[in-house]
Motif scaffolding. Structure first.
Motif, PDB file in Angstrom:
ATOM      1  N   ARG A   1       7.615  56.494  15.731  1.00  0.00           N
ATOM      2  CA  ARG A   1       9.056  56.608  15.934  1.00  0.00           C
ATOM      3  C   ARG A   1       9.513  55.706  17.076  1.00  0.00           C
ATOM      4  O   ARG A   1      10.543  55.036  16.984  1.00  0.00           O
ATOM      5  CB  ARG A   1       9.440  58.055  16.230  1.00  0.00           C
ATOM      6  N   ARG A   2       8.735  55.663  18.141  1.00  0.00           N
ATOM      7  CA  ARG A   2       9.086  54.815  19.285  1.00  0.00           C
ATOM      8  C   ARG A   2       9.055  53.337  18.912  1.00  0.00           C
ATOM      9  O   ARG A   2       9.898  52.562  19.361  1.00  0.00           O
ATOM     10  CB  ARG A   2       8.139  55.099  20.447  1.00  0.00           C
ATOM     11  N   GLU A   3       8.063  52.952  18.107  1.00  0.00           N
ATOM     12  CA  GLU A   3       7.970  51.560  17.673  1.00  0.00           C
ATOM     13  C   GLU A   3       9.164  51.183  16.802  1.00  0.00           C
ATOM     14  O   GLU A   3       9.711  50.084  16.919  1.00  0.00           O
ATOM     15  CB  GLU A   3       6.669  51.334  16.896  1.00  0.00           C
ATOM     16  N   ARG A   4       9.555  52.096  15.931  1.00  0.00           N
ATOM     17  CA  ARG A   4      10.714  51.826  15.075  1.00  0.00           C
ATOM     18  C   ARG A   4      11.982  51.700  15.898  1.00  0.00           C
ATOM     19  O   ARG A   4      12.794  50.802  15.678  1.00  0.00           O
ATOM     20  CB  ARG A   4      10.880  52.952  14.040  1.00  0.00           C
ATOM     21  N   GLU A   5      12.141  52.588  16.876  1.00  0.00           N
ATOM     22  CA  GLU A   5      13.319  52.543  17.742  1.00  0.00           C
ATOM     23  C   GLU A   5      13.342  51.257  18.557  1.00  0.00           C
ATOM     24  O   GLU A   5      14.405  50.667  18.782  1.00  0.00           O
ATOM     25  CB  GLU A   5      13.337  53.765  18.666  1.00  0.00           C
ATOM     26  N   LYS A   6      12.157  50.821  18.986  1.00  0.00           N
ATOM     27  CA  LYS A   6      12.056  49.575  19.745  1.00  0.00           C
ATOM     28  C   LYS A   6      12.489  48.391  18.891  1.00  0.00           C
ATOM     29  O   LYS A   6      13.244  47.524  19.343  1.00  0.00           O
ATOM     30  CB  LYS A   6      10.623  49.381  20.238  1.00  0.00           C
ATOM     31  N   GLU A   7      12.015  48.345  17.651  1.00  0.00           N
ATOM     32  CA  GLU A   7      12.377  47.259  16.745  1.00  0.00           C
ATOM     33  C   GLU A   7      13.864  47.284  16.413  1.00  0.00           C
ATOM     34  O   GLU A   7      14.499  46.232  16.288  1.00  0.00           O
ATOM     35  CB  GLU A   7      11.542  47.332  15.463  1.00  0.00           C
ATOM     36  N   GLU A   8      14.408  48.473  16.265  1.00  0.00           N
ATOM     37  CA  GLU A   8      15.840  48.594  15.972  1.00  0.00           C
ATOM     38  C   GLU A   8      16.677  48.070  17.130  1.00  0.00           C
ATOM     39  O   GLU A   8      17.701  47.420  16.926  1.00  0.00           O
ATOM     40  CB  GLU A   8      16.191  50.055  15.667  1.00  0.00           C
ATOM     41  N   MET A   9      16.244  48.370  18.356  1.00  0.00           N
ATOM     42  CA  MET A   9      16.977  47.894  19.525  1.00  0.00           C
ATOM     43  C   MET A   9      16.852  46.379  19.659  1.00  0.00           C
ATOM     44  O   MET A   9      17.832  45.688  19.975  1.00  0.00           O
ATOM     45  CB  MET A   9      16.468  48.588  20.790  1.00  0.00           C
ATOM     46  N   ARG A  10      15.666  45.856  19.434  1.00  0.00           N
ATOM     47  CA  ARG A  10      15.488  44.404  19.478  1.00  0.00           C
ATOM     48  C   ARG A  10      16.384  43.722  18.445  1.00  0.00           C
ATOM     49  O   ARG A  10      16.994  42.700  18.717  1.00  0.00           O
ATOM     50  CB  ARG A  10      14.013  44.041  19.221  1.00  0.00           C
ATOM     51  N   GLU A  11      16.441  44.305  17.261  1.00  0.00           N
ATOM     52  CA  GLU A  11      17.276  43.750  16.204  1.00  0.00           C
ATOM     53  C   GLU A  11      18.751  43.788  16.600  1.00  0.00           C
ATOM     54  O   GLU A  11      19.503  42.837  16.350  1.00  0.00           O
ATOM     55  CB  GLU A  11      17.062  44.535  14.905  1.00  0.00           C
ATOM     56  N   LEU A  12      19.169  44.875  17.223  1.00  0.00           N
ATOM     57  CA  LEU A  12      20.552  45.004  17.683  1.00  0.00           C
ATOM     58  C   LEU A  12      20.886  43.932  18.712  1.00  0.00           C
ATOM     59  O   LEU A  12      21.950  43.303  18.655  1.00  0.00           O
ATOM     60  CB  LEU A  12      20.766  46.398  18.296  1.00  0.00           C
ATOM     61  N   ILE A  13      19.976  43.694  19.631  1.00  0.00           N
ATOM     62  CA  ILE A  13      20.179  42.690  20.682  1.00  0.00           C
ATOM     63  C   ILE A  13      20.237  41.286  20.077  1.00  0.00           C
ATOM     64  O   ILE A  13      21.129  40.495  20.408  1.00  0.00           O
ATOM     65  CB  ILE A  13      19.047  42.773  21.731  1.00  0.00           C
ATOM     66  N   LEU A  14      19.305  40.985  19.183  1.00  0.00           N
ATOM     67  CA  LEU A  14      19.268  39.651  18.571  1.00  0.00           C
ATOM     68  C   LEU A  14      20.488  39.409  17.683  1.00  0.00           C
ATOM     69  O   LEU A  14      21.030  38.304  17.644  1.00  0.00           O
ATOM     70  CB  LEU A  14      17.988  39.478  17.758  1.00  0.00           C
ATOM     71  N   SER A  15      20.913  40.432  16.984  1.00  0.00           N
ATOM     72  CA  SER A  15      22.102  40.305  16.141  1.00  0.00           C
ATOM     73  C   SER A  15      23.342  40.035  16.990  1.00  0.00           C
ATOM     74  O   SER A  15      24.169  39.178  16.641  1.00  0.00           O
ATOM     75  CB  SER A  15      22.298  41.588  15.321  1.00  0.00           C
ATOM     76  N   ALA A  16      23.453  40.736  18.111  1.00  0.00           N
ATOM     77  CA  ALA A  16      24.587  40.523  19.018  1.00  0.00           C
ATOM     78  C   ALA A  16      24.539  39.118  19.610  1.00  0.00           C
ATOM     79  O   ALA A  16      25.565  38.439  19.707  1.00  0.00           O
ATOM     80  CB  ALA A  16      24.561  41.579  20.132  1.00  0.00           C
ATOM     81  N   ALA A  17      23.344  38.687  20.004  1.00  0.00           N
ATOM     82  CA  ALA A  17      23.188  37.341  20.564  1.00  0.00           C
ATOM     83  C   ALA A  17      23.583  36.283  19.546  1.00  0.00           C
ATOM     84  O   ALA A  17      24.274  35.314  19.875  1.00  0.00           O
ATOM     85  CB  ALA A  17      21.742  37.130  21.006  1.00  0.00           C
ATOM     86  N   ASN A  18      23.165  36.474  18.302  1.00  0.00           N
ATOM     87  CA  ASN A  18      23.499  35.523  17.246  1.00  0.00           C
ATOM     88  C   ASN A  18      25.010  35.458  17.022  1.00  0.00           C
ATOM     89  O   ASN A  18      25.579  34.380  16.831  1.00  0.00           O
ATOM     90  CB  ASN A  18      22.798  35.915  15.954  1.00  0.00           C
ATOM     91  N   ASP A  19      25.672  36.606  17.069  1.00  0.00           N
ATOM     92  CA  ASP A  19      27.135  36.650  16.892  1.00  0.00           C
ATOM     93  C   ASP A  19      27.839  35.881  18.007  1.00  0.00           C
ATOM     94  O   ASP A  19      28.806  35.151  17.762  1.00  0.00           O
ATOM     95  CB  ASP A  19      27.623  38.095  16.875  1.00  0.00           C
TER      96      ASP A  19
ATOM     97  N   LYS B   1      27.039  39.452  28.386  1.00  0.00           N
ATOM     98  CA  LYS B   1      27.851  39.472  27.159  1.00  0.00           C
ATOM     99  C   LYS B   1      27.162  40.268  26.054  1.00  0.00           C
ATOM    100  O   LYS B   1      27.814  40.994  25.299  1.00  0.00           O
ATOM    101  CB  LYS B   1      28.120  38.051  26.683  1.00  0.00           C
ATOM    102  N   ILE B   2      25.843  40.098  25.956  1.00  0.00           N
ATOM    103  CA  ILE B   2      25.100  40.863  24.955  1.00  0.00           C
ATOM    104  C   ILE B   2      25.211  42.346  25.251  1.00  0.00           C
ATOM    105  O   ILE B   2      25.472  43.167  24.351  1.00  0.00           O
ATOM    106  CB  ILE B   2      23.616  40.439  24.930  1.00  0.00           C
ATOM    107  N   ALA B   3      25.024  42.706  26.511  1.00  0.00           N
ATOM    108  CA  ALA B   3      25.093  44.107  26.919  1.00  0.00           C
ATOM    109  C   ALA B   3      26.457  44.706  26.596  1.00  0.00           C
ATOM    110  O   ALA B   3      26.570  45.839  26.104  1.00  0.00           O
ATOM    111  CB  ALA B   3      24.796  44.230  28.410  1.00  0.00           C
ATOM    112  N   LYS B   4      27.501  43.947  26.875  1.00  0.00           N
ATOM    113  CA  LYS B   4      28.855  44.425  26.604  1.00  0.00           C
ATOM    114  C   LYS B   4      29.071  44.632  25.110  1.00  0.00           C
ATOM    115  O   LYS B   4      29.677  45.624  24.690  1.00  0.00           O
ATOM    116  CB  LYS B   4      29.878  43.428  27.142  1.00  0.00           C
ATOM    117  N   LYS B   5      28.548  43.733  24.311  1.00  0.00           N
ATOM    118  CA  LYS B   5      28.748  43.799  22.861  1.00  0.00           C
ATOM    119  C   LYS B   5      28.033  45.003  22.253  1.00  0.00           C
ATOM    120  O   LYS B   5      28.559  45.650  21.339  1.00  0.00           O
ATOM    121  CB  LYS B   5      28.249  42.508  22.201  1.00  0.00           C
TER     122      LYS B   5
END
Length: 209
Positions: A6-24, A38-42
């Motif tokens: 569960r922790r690994e999945r949550e970690k990957e989900e957070m990484r994906e959220l950060i990368l998606s925001a950065a890409n935007d 800016k990423i943090a704010k998004k």
């Protein structure tokens, strides 16, 4: 699911959220405008949380670039599974590359036109020996080698030809992205004519094949 899973999945989900925001942010404002704040704010988290998943902005940028480049490499590499002649594969490879780029226009433009060291690390392809380091160019190079297998064409010429095809294709892609209102029919005609006629003319130059 175990606690560890569960922790690994949550970690990957957070990484994906950060990368998606950065890409935007990169797509909307460019590489130079990206920041941890800016990423943090998004994503509505504190900047310190981001540092828990990535060392710094450079690591985030590298991950964003790798993801984008992987789409291009996958599109080009898929051509290998087809049992066509090398000339036909070259045409199909070119079309796949153009389609993959047009499926992510803002991301593609933001990366290809950026002169930062991080961006160029992934997008540069004109240096000598690039066909040995860049997977997409390597796929093109190997296809050309097969076309030229019975001709007296040295490796340097094969690489230069691959680079010229890549640069020409890039030029068409950029114009297709910029000139959005030409219509789907005209866009398809241009892609087909370029892939089926112009690319093979580059290969055929000076009667090599």
């Amino acid at each position: 699911m175990t606690i560890k899973e569960r922790r690994e999945r949550e970690k990957e989900e957070m990484r994906e959220l950060i990368l998606s925001a950065a890409n935007d942010i990169i797509t909307a404002e460019g590489f130079d405008k990206l920041s941890i704040r800016k990423i943090a704010k998004k994503i509505e988290y504190s900047p310190s949380i981001i540092y828990h998943y990535f060392n710094d902005k450079e690591e985030i940028l590298n991950n964003v670039m790798q993801r984008g480049y992987k789409k291009i490499v996958t599109a080009v590499s898929l051509t290998k599974v087809k049992g066509d002649s090398p000339e036909e594969r070259l045409v199909e490879m070119t079309k796949n590359y153009i389609k993959a780029a047009l499926d992510m226009p803002e991301e593609f433009i933001a990366a290809q036109l950026n002169q930062s060291e991080i961006a160029l690390k992934h997008t540069s392809s004109l240096f000598k020996g690039a066909s040995k380091e860049k997977p997409a160019l390597a796929a093109l190079y190997n296809c050309l080698k097969e076309i030229y297998k019975d001709k007296k064409v040295d490796a340097n010429t094969v690489e230069l030809t691959a680079q010229m095809i890549a640069v020409s294709t890039l030029g068409l892609i950029i114009k297709l992205i910029i000139e959005k209102d030409i219509g789907d029919k005209q866009r398809q005609k241009l892609i087909e004519y370029f892939s089926e006629e112009i690319v093979l003319r580059i290969v055929n130059e000076k009667g090599i094949i």
